[in-house]
Scaffold this motif. Structure first.
Motif, PDB file in Angstrom:
ATOM      1  N   ASP A 140       0.824  -1.042  -0.006  1.00  0.00           N
ATOM      2  CA  ASP A 140      -0.117   0.083   0.007  1.00  0.00           C
ATOM      3  C   ASP A 140       0.894   1.176   0.033  1.00  0.00           C
ATOM      4  O   ASP A 140       1.538   1.550   0.913  1.00  0.00           O
ATOM      5  CB  ASP A 140      -0.788  -0.089   1.175  1.00  0.00           C
ATOM      6  CG  ASP A 140      -1.875   1.297   1.390  1.00  0.00           C
ATOM      7  OD1 ASP A 140      -1.632   2.104   0.477  1.00  0.00           O
ATOM      8  OD2 ASP A 140      -2.896   1.114   1.993  1.00  0.00           O
ATOM      9  N   GLY A 169      -9.934  -4.237 -13.161  1.00  0.00           N
ATOM     10  CA  GLY A 169      -9.712  -4.342 -11.814  1.00  0.00           C
ATOM     11  C   GLY A 169      -9.166  -5.680 -11.477  1.00  0.00           C
ATOM     12  O   GLY A 169      -8.839  -5.701 -10.215  1.00  0.00           O
ATOM     13  N   LYS A 170      -9.184  -6.714 -12.115  1.00  0.00           N
ATOM     14  CA  LYS A 170      -8.711  -7.931 -11.762  1.00  0.00           C
ATOM     15  C   LYS A 170      -7.335  -8.212 -12.419  1.00  0.00           C
ATOM     16  O   LYS A 170      -7.135  -7.954 -13.407  1.00  0.00           O
ATOM     17  CB  LYS A 170      -9.628  -9.147 -12.015  1.00  0.00           C
ATOM     18  CG  LYS A 170     -11.102  -8.968 -11.255  1.00  0.00           C
ATOM     19  CD  LYS A 170     -12.077 -10.015 -11.543  1.00  0.00           C
ATOM     20  CE  LYS A 170     -13.223  -9.825 -10.879  1.00  0.00           C
ATOM     21  NZ  LYS A 170     -14.307 -11.031 -11.193  1.00  0.00           N
ATOM     22  N   ASP A 187      -8.677 -11.374  -7.584  1.00  0.00           N
ATOM     23  CA  ASP A 187      -9.716 -10.429  -7.304  1.00  0.00           C
ATOM     24  C   ASP A 187      -9.300  -9.588  -6.219  1.00  0.00           C
ATOM     25  O   ASP A 187      -9.363  -9.878  -4.922  1.00  0.00           O
ATOM     26  CB  ASP A 187     -10.949 -10.963  -7.073  1.00  0.00           C
ATOM     27  CG  ASP A 187     -12.311  -9.935  -7.204  1.00  0.00           C
ATOM     28  OD1 ASP A 187     -12.025  -8.695  -6.814  1.00  0.00           O
ATOM     29  OD2 ASP A 187     -13.433 -10.117  -7.364  1.00  0.00           O
ATOM     30  N   PRO A 188      -8.798  -8.121  -6.297  1.00  0.00           N
ATOM     31  CA  PRO A 188      -8.324  -7.655  -5.181  1.00  0.00           C
ATOM     32  C   PRO A 188      -9.374  -7.079  -4.265  1.00  0.00           C
ATOM     33  O   PRO A 188      -9.243  -7.024  -2.878  1.00  0.00           O
ATOM     34  CB  PRO A 188      -7.887  -6.111  -5.781  1.00  0.00           C
ATOM     35  CG  PRO A 188      -7.586  -6.597  -7.250  1.00  0.00           C
ATOM     36  CD  PRO A 188      -8.500  -7.531  -7.610  1.00  0.00           C
ATOM     37  N   GLN A 189     -10.730  -7.067  -4.558  1.00  0.00           N
ATOM     38  CA  GLN A 189     -11.917  -6.906  -3.519  1.00  0.00           C
ATOM     39  C   GLN A 189     -12.278  -8.087  -2.793  1.00  0.00           C
ATOM     40  O   GLN A 189     -12.191  -7.901  -1.702  1.00  0.00           O
ATOM     41  CB  GLN A 189     -13.172  -6.482  -4.663  1.00  0.00           C
ATOM     42  CG  GLN A 189     -12.969  -5.121  -5.326  1.00  0.00           C
ATOM     43  CD  GLN A 189     -12.970  -4.046  -4.623  1.00  0.00           C
ATOM     44  OE1 GLN A 189     -13.188  -4.061  -3.268  1.00  0.00           O
ATOM     45  NE2 GLN A 189     -11.960  -2.935  -4.944  1.00  0.00           N
ATOM     46  N   ALA A 190     -12.240  -9.208  -3.577  1.00  0.00           N
ATOM     47  CA  ALA A 190     -12.482 -10.627  -2.622  1.00  0.00           C
ATOM     48  C   ALA A 190     -11.370 -11.128  -2.027  1.00  0.00           C
ATOM     49  O   ALA A 190     -11.490 -12.154  -1.191  1.00  0.00           O
ATOM     50  CB  ALA A 190     -13.168 -11.436  -3.557  1.00  0.00           C
ATOM     51  N   GLN A 191     -10.043 -10.815  -2.565  1.00  0.00           N
ATOM     52  CA  GLN A 191      -8.890 -11.265  -2.196  1.00  0.00           C
ATOM     53  C   GLN A 191      -8.848 -12.682  -2.269  1.00  0.00           C
ATOM     54  O   GLN A 191      -8.519 -13.624  -1.533  1.00  0.00           O
ATOM     55  CB  GLN A 191      -8.754 -11.028  -0.638  1.00  0.00           C
ATOM     56  CG  GLN A 191      -8.266  -9.275  -0.323  1.00  0.00           C
ATOM     57  CD  GLN A 191      -7.050  -8.998  -0.624  1.00  0.00           C
ATOM     58  OE1 GLN A 191      -5.993  -9.436  -0.058  1.00  0.00           O
ATOM     59  NE2 GLN A 191      -6.889  -8.178  -1.855  1.00  0.00           N
TER      60      GLN A 191
END
Length: 362
Positions: A140, A169-170, A187-191
């Motif tokens: 980050d 985004g993936k 998937d960065p959202q779902a990790q």
């Protein structure tokens, strides 16, 4: 006054639209696209406008649009041997601003850094650099924290030729394993990691970039193939520059650019499947003006191409990092380039090796 004139004078005039009457959220989004150089003029329009220009929310929204170049480096082998804790070092800067406006970032252990790709303000290190690994590290850049995320299902490394791209985004990872393997997507959202389809594929490309919901994969000789989550692998024939080797690729405004060893800067015509030269502002061969043969890295930055390379400093123990920004314009079937800015962006220790070069938002 006639009856008709009196009647017209009594009719209510249509209310004129006013910028200040817009909801604050909408007004801020409009101001977001106005260059900062007009802030003073806008502040003189009205108290409301002055309040919006000075709003912390506008500052926050603008900061999210700012992009920085993250450039990693380490040292040659003989210096690494003397370093008890070998690591990559990162610097961050915005080309075109003051040459002293760069920052040294924290070090990261060398073994933790695989293929690097950025999504928003985060940098993802996928697999291993020399040995296959299933690890995924996420940095980050806003907080400086780095952590491990869920591992891939297949061990992958850059040595085994890996193509990585971001589609909607993936993050898609193609190849990188010692044997044919399935494409994996993170998937960065779902990790979460998942296989895409059941087909095992081989990746022969050295370079990759994302464009138009596809991952473009480019071999050293300039051959181009694509991967689409919907269509899979496509290996259409490519007309390539003869006896030339490609050094870098990047995408600028939905155009794939490649920097060749001898042909210089070129762009890829996706319809004709052929590489074309980027010419100078006069329509002539811009190889010498637009490209530095010493360039070590190439990346898209604010709609331009940025080249980076090290150059000796007057101090024998230091090295300068030079940058050249190339602005690009489409004119019919030609793409013309011009030098927008060039200069020194950082001064670092001598005998460094540039590694990853990424553009990060925020």
């Amino acid at each position: 006054m006639t009856t008709e004139a009196a009647s017209n004078s009594k009719k209510p005039r249509p209310s004129s639209s006013s910028f200040s009457s817009l909801p604050e959220e909408v007004a801020l989004k409009c101001l977001l696209h106005v260059p900062r150089c007009y802030d003073l003029n806008l502040s003189l329009v009205s108290k409301t406008m002055r309040s919006l220009v000075r709003s912390p929310e506008l500052h926050r929204l603008r900061s999210q649009l700012l992009k920085s170049v993250y450039l990693s480096y380490d040292f040659y082998f003989y210096q690494i041997a003397m370093d008890p804790s070998p690591s990559y070092r990162w610097i961050t800067f915005r080309p075109g601003e003051k040459t002293t406006d760069y920052q040294l970032e924290q070090r990261f252990p060398r073994h933790s850094l695989g293929y690097a790709v950025s999504v928003g303000s985060e940098i993802y290190f996928i697999g291993g650099r020399s040995l296959p690994s299933t690890r995924l590290w996420i940095l980050d850049t806003q907080s400086g924290h780095i952590w491990t995320a869920p591992s891939m299902k297949v061990g992958r490394s850059e040595v085994n030729k890996t193509a990585v791209g971001v589609v909607e985004g993936k993050i898609y990872v193609i190849g990188g394993s010692e044997e044919d393997s399935q494409v994996e997507v993170f998937d960065p959202q779902a990790q979460t990691w998942d296989f895409v389809g059941e087909e095992k594929v081989t990746c022969e490309s050295r370079f990759s970039a994302s464009m138009k919901q596809k991952v473009y994969m480019v071999n050293r000789d300039g051959r181009v193939s694509t991967y689409s989550p919907r269509e899979g692998i496509n290996n259409d024939a490519t007309e390539m520059p003869s006896d030339d080797i490609i050094k870098f690729v990047c995408v600028v405004k939905n155009v794939l650019y490649g920097c060749f060893e001898w042909s210089g800067l070129m762009w890829f015509n996706t319809k004709l499947k052929v590489w074309r030269k980027v010419v100078d502002r006069d329509g002539k061969d811009g190889k010498l003006e637009l490209y530095s043969f010493a360039a070590a890295k190439m990346v898209e930055y604010e709609g331009m191409i940025a080249f980076f390379w090290p150059l000796c400093n007057i101090d024998p123990f230091k090295e300068n990092i030079l940058c050249k920004l190339i602005a690009l314009d489409r004119l019919g079937e030609e793409i013309r380039g011009r030098i927008e800015w060039s200069g020194i962006v950082a001064t670092l220790p001598r005998d460094i090796v540039l590694r990853d070069c990424l553009v990060v938002s925020g």
